[in-house]
Design a protein around this motif. Structure first.
Motif, PDB file in Angstrom:
ATOM      1  N   HIS A  69       8.941  -2.606  -0.337  1.00  0.00           N
ATOM      2  CA  HIS A  69       9.616  -3.405  -1.348  1.00  0.00           C
ATOM      3  C   HIS A  69      10.315  -2.473  -2.325  1.00  0.00           C
ATOM      4  CE1 HIS A  69       6.074  -5.636   0.119  1.00  0.00           C
ATOM      5  NE2 HIS A  69       6.932  -6.644   0.157  1.00  0.00           N
ATOM      6  N   LYS A  70      11.562  -2.766  -2.622  1.00  0.00           N
ATOM      7  CA  LYS A  70      12.367  -1.885  -3.475  1.00  0.00           C
ATOM      8  C   LYS A  70      12.691  -2.595  -4.786  1.00  0.00           C
ATOM      9  CE  LYS A  70      16.360   1.227  -3.266  1.00  0.00           C
ATOM     10  NZ  LYS A  70      15.571   2.405  -3.612  1.00  0.00           N
ATOM     11  N   ASP A  73       3.345  -3.489  -1.893  1.00  0.00           N
ATOM     12  CA  ASP A  73       3.296  -2.801  -0.601  1.00  0.00           C
ATOM     13  C   ASP A  73       1.890  -2.854  -0.005  1.00  0.00           C
ATOM     14  OD1 ASP A  73       5.966  -2.169  -0.635  1.00  0.00           O
ATOM     15  OD2 ASP A  73       5.686  -0.095  -1.285  1.00  0.00           O
ATOM     16  N   GLU A  74       0.863  -2.801  -0.879  1.00  0.00           N
ATOM     17  CA  GLU A  74      -0.528  -2.807  -0.428  1.00  0.00           C
ATOM     18  C   GLU A  74      -1.007  -4.198  -0.046  1.00  0.00           C
ATOM     19  OE1 GLU A  74      -2.810  -1.135  -3.567  1.00  0.00           O
ATOM     20  OE2 GLU A  74      -1.841   0.845  -3.467  1.00  0.00           O
ATOM     21  N   ILE A  75      -0.656  -5.205  -0.850  1.00  0.00           N
ATOM     22  CA  ILE A  75      -1.209  -6.543  -0.624  1.00  0.00           C
ATOM     23  C   ILE A  75      -0.337  -7.405   0.275  1.00  0.00           C
ATOM     24  CG2 ILE A  75      -2.457  -6.459  -2.816  1.00  0.00           C
ATOM     25  CD1 ILE A  75      -0.402  -8.360  -4.007  1.00  0.00           C
ATOM     26  N   SER A  76       0.890  -6.944   0.546  1.00  0.00           N
ATOM     27  CA  SER A  76       1.776  -7.680   1.458  1.00  0.00           C
ATOM     28  C   SER A  76       2.445  -6.698   2.415  1.00  0.00           C
ATOM     29  CB  SER A  76       2.832  -8.458   0.661  1.00  0.00           C
ATOM     30  OG  SER A  76       3.642  -9.225   1.522  1.00  0.00           O
ATOM     31  N   CYS A  93       8.434  -3.254 -12.871  1.00  0.00           N
ATOM     32  CA  CYS A  93       9.005  -3.564 -11.559  1.00  0.00           C
ATOM     33  C   CYS A  93       8.560  -2.543 -10.509  1.00  0.00           C
ATOM     34  CB  CYS A  93      10.516  -3.600 -11.682  1.00  0.00           C
ATOM     35  SG  CYS A  93      11.372  -4.260 -10.255  1.00  0.00           S
ATOM     36  N   ALA A  94       8.622  -1.261 -10.876  1.00  0.00           N
ATOM     37  CA  ALA A  94       8.237  -0.208  -9.936  1.00  0.00           C
ATOM     38  C   ALA A  94       6.753  -0.275  -9.601  1.00  0.00           C
ATOM     39  CB  ALA A  94       8.597   1.160 -10.509  1.00  0.00           C
ATOM     40  N   GLU A  95       5.924  -0.469 -10.633  1.00  0.00           N
ATOM     41  CA  GLU A  95       4.475  -0.542 -10.395  1.00  0.00           C
ATOM     42  C   GLU A  95       4.105  -1.786  -9.608  1.00  0.00           C
ATOM     43  OE1 GLU A  95       2.152   1.917 -11.254  1.00  0.00           O
ATOM     44  OE2 GLU A  95       4.078   2.937 -11.456  1.00  0.00           O
ATOM     45  N   MET A  96       4.787  -2.889  -9.860  1.00  0.00           N
ATOM     46  CA  MET A  96       4.561  -4.111  -9.096  1.00  0.00           C
ATOM     47  C   MET A  96       4.810  -3.875  -7.613  1.00  0.00           C
ATOM     48  SD  MET A  96       6.754  -7.627  -8.986  1.00  0.00           S
ATOM     49  CE  MET A  96       7.922  -6.815  -7.907  1.00  0.00           C
ATOM     50  N   CYS A  97       5.904  -3.180  -7.297  1.00  0.00           N
ATOM     51  CA  CYS A  97       6.244  -2.967  -5.892  1.00  0.00           C
ATOM     52  C   CYS A  97       5.224  -2.088  -5.187  1.00  0.00           C
ATOM     53  CB  CYS A  97       7.650  -2.376  -5.776  1.00  0.00           C
ATOM     54  SG  CYS A  97       8.954  -3.616  -5.984  1.00  0.00           S
ATOM     55  N   ALA A 101       2.751  -8.832  -8.860  1.00  0.00           N
ATOM     56  CA  ALA A 101       2.686  -8.556  -7.424  1.00  0.00           C
ATOM     57  C   ALA A 101       2.137  -9.757  -6.652  1.00  0.00           C
ATOM     58  CB  ALA A 101       1.835  -7.319  -7.169  1.00  0.00           C
ATOM     59  N   GLU A 102       1.131 -10.408  -7.203  1.00  0.00           N
ATOM     60  CA  GLU A 102       0.548 -11.563  -6.526  1.00  0.00           C
ATOM     61  C   GLU A 102       1.521 -12.742  -6.485  1.00  0.00           C
ATOM     62  OE1 GLU A 102      -3.043 -12.160  -8.704  1.00  0.00           O
ATOM     63  OE2 GLU A 102      -4.121 -10.538  -7.677  1.00  0.00           O
TER      64      GLU A 102
END
Length: 362
Positions: free
Chosen positions: A83-84, A74-77, A66-70, A316-317
């Protein structure tokens, strides 16, 4: 579902699990039978957790993913950043109500509004898993922020849902990479004959016969992965973790491995296709019971997705695409099972479908 992080948490975990009629329907005696079954099974399950390190790693992996996804999101959106990340489990800490209280503490809701996305980590939808989790989220939302289903009054958290993603290219690619890594450990002359056994968590046939979409969605994931692999190997789909004497979706994974070994298939790779990280059903049930019981060096398992960068980027996508779509949920979520009679399911779906899709829920 989550998992107990220590052996001391096992009985509470089992008590919540067997009390959930969405997952294990026990009829009108559920509130009596559930705790009784939990107490009887606790010593056995505690022993199993002791043998895999004293607890489930699912919280560790879920929080990491979850943390790595956010970070990637943050970079791609950037338009929706920051995002938390929050993790909520159905039967283990952090529970849904604990997550909701954390949202309040962090400045969401209670007159301050905010946007939240419920992102199921079951890639394939079932009323017993994602549906049960959304029922729980809807229940606590009503208790903590008001009871009027479908309301959108200012100051409450505005929810949307990523309710399924069985054939997402990133998920398919992550599984395919894990399979290719495992296949590479077999001698080249045997590699194309290795049997790929996809194992998913089973469901009671009463749930399947009601119209639950889970078997079809698991099949979609399997087909997507095999298509990505070019159908390079023979494969089958089987199911694990049956509980109790009632009929469950099969064939069972343990029986499947035993039967194929007897038929001469001694090179087999197990693929936990409905799980996105390690927990007791991979580390104990598959590794110790199924693979250990086969007693064949050629019977192995892929590494679970766990910290796979491909998988985390896929998360993330999926989240980015959901946020950009403006949709409250998938077009499938408002559609109830053909034989569904649950008023709770009806109201939950109306809430998460929002004004855009609520009329489709009936």
């Amino acid at each position: 579902m989550g998992g107990p992080s220590t052996t001391d948490e096992v009985e509470d975990f089992l008590s919540r699990l067997f009390a959930d009629g969405d997952l294990i329907p026990l009829g009108s005696l559920q509130k009596y039978l559930g705790p009784l079954i939990a107490r009887r099974r606790t010593p056995k399950i505690q022993k199993q957790y002791s043998e895999i390190g004293g607890g489930s790693p699912i919280r560790k992996w879920s929080e990491y993913q979850c943390a790595e996804m956010c970070k990637i999101l943050d970079e791609i959106s950037p338009e929706t950043a920051p995002h938390k990340p929050y993790v909520a489990f159905r039967y283990a800490k952090p529970l849904t109500e604990e997550m909701y209280q954390k949202l309040f503490e962090d400045g969401f809701g209670r007159g301050r509004g905010g946007r939240a996305v419920a992102f199921t980590q079951y890639p394939q939808y079932s009323c017993s898993t994602t549906g049960s989790s959304l029922n729980e989220l809807w229940k606590w939302r009503n208790r903590l922020e008001g009871r009027r289903a479908g309301e959108s009054e200012e100051g409450t958290i505005q929810w949307s849902v990523i309710d399924r993603w069985p054939a997402h290219p990133g998920l398919v690619e992550a599984f395919a990479q894990r399979i290719e890594e495992r296949l590479a450990t077999y001698p080249k002359e045997r590699r194309n004959n290795v049997l790929l056994l996809f194992s998913a968590h089973s469901l009671p046939m009463s749930v399947v016969n009601r119209g639950d979409p889970y078997p079809a969605e698991v099949g979609a994931t399997v087909h997507g992965v095999m298509q990505r692999l070019g159908f390079s190997n023979p494969y089958r789909l089987c199911y694990q973790s049956q509980v109790g004497p009632s009929a469950w979706l099969g064939a069972q994974t343990s029986d499947t491995v035993e039967n194929y070994v007897k038929k001469g298939y001694t090179d087999i790779i197990l693929i936990p296709i409905a799980f996105t990280s390690d927990h007791i059903e991979t580390l104990y049930e598959l590794d110790r019971e199924v693979i250990g019981g086969a007693n064949q060096p050629g019977v192995t398992r892929i590494e679970s997705l766990n910290g796979s960068p491909t998988f985390i980027r896929a998360l993330a996508e999926i989240a980015r695409d959901h946020l950009r779509s403006g949709e409250p949920c998938s077009r499938q979520l408002p559609l109830r099972c053909q034989d569904c009679r649950s008023e709770r399911c009806l109201q939950q779906k109306k809430f998460f479908a929002g004004e855009q899709l609520a009329d489709l829920v009936r």
